[in-house]
Design an enzyme around this catalytic site. Sequence first.
Site, short mmCIF file in Angstrom:
data_model
loop_
_atom_site.label_atom_id
_atom_site.label_comp_id
_atom_site.label_asym_id
_atom_site.label_seq_id
_atom_site.Cartn_x
_atom_site.Cartn_y
_atom_site.Cartn_z
N TYR A 1 35.52 42.77 35.94
CA TYR A 1 36.34 43.94 35.62
C TYR A 1 35.45 45.13 35.27
O TYR A 1 35.68 46.25 35.73
CB TYR A 1 37.25 43.57 34.45
CG TYR A 1 38.17 44.64 33.96
CD1 TYR A 1 39.30 45.01 34.69
CD2 TYR A 1 37.94 45.27 32.73
CE1 TYR A 1 40.17 45.99 34.21
CE2 TYR A 1 38.81 46.24 32.25
CZ TYR A 1 39.92 46.59 32.99
OH TYR A 1 40.78 47.55 32.51
N LYS B 1 35.24 48.70 37.20
CA LYS B 1 35.65 49.90 36.48
C LYS B 1 34.53 50.95 36.40
O LYS B 1 34.82 52.15 36.36
CB LYS B 1 36.15 49.54 35.09
CG LYS B 1 37.52 48.88 35.09
CD LYS B 1 38.55 49.72 35.84
CE LYS B 1 39.97 49.24 35.67
NZ LYS B 1 40.91 50.01 36.51
#
Length: 304
Positions: free
Chosen positions: A166, A170
Amino acid sequence: MADIRFENRVAIVTGAGGGLGRQHALELARRGAKVVVNDLGGSVDGSGGGSEAAMKVVEEIKAAGGEAIANGSSVADDAGVAHMVKQAMDQWGRIDILVANAGILRDKTFAKMELADFEVVLDVHLMGTVKPAKAVWEIMRAQNYGRIVVTTSSSGMYGNFGQSNYGAAKLGVIGFMNTLRLEGQKNNIHVNAISPVAATRMTENLMPPQMLERLKPEYVTPGVVYLCSEEAPTGTILTAGAGAFAVARIYETEGVYLGDKGLSVEEVRDNWTKITDPAGQQAYQMAGEQSQKFFRKMQETQGS
């Protein structure tokens, strides 16, 4: 000052069936935008699917007097993204705003994470931002107008245990934003990032109930909607949560020139304090500024 309005603007909001995306879609519609409510309708880990969640948000918008259509495509699917954009163009003939909000989680420590879990999170968060942006880019260029908001995270900027996939995705969208900001300038396309902290399906198991109550998605949405407006900046990372707003920046220290003759590992070690000294650090606006600094420091040393 006049209220920010979006009459005659068309917005696509991905992952808008609930949580943050739902709030963004509702507020854009309340302020006059016509909205494509995109949501795959899957679970937090990306499994399953259906457009029921998107339809419910469309019904809310229509009940309040707004205009909206639902789309159940995956943002990681080329054909699905193309269909989403075609729906908007067929219905309203333009696309002014893209809020890339869709996301999933597959949290595990890197030691326990399967590569498949890494890849699917990159596909949804990073490529699921790139693909819709690519699909609307030429439309916005032809219009000489566009506003794109990508969704980043403190996990990408600062790290978070168990979120290597993640976090990588991001921070990837920040690199994407930084270049689109430059390439979109001449066509009045502004590209910004929101870094939200909010109570959603993705965070409900990570925080106690009393904290979640203070982190409602609607406390983030005003920042996102401002980034969708004509007055929006470009290339900004806006952080938001619990009604608080701030800007995150990547800084580079002034550093030190060590020369190119006899340069050694030991010189880097012995000058580490100077290399990391925050005095004079800057947030650059493009990659070439770093190179310019290096050449300047070289010239300063050679001229002394």
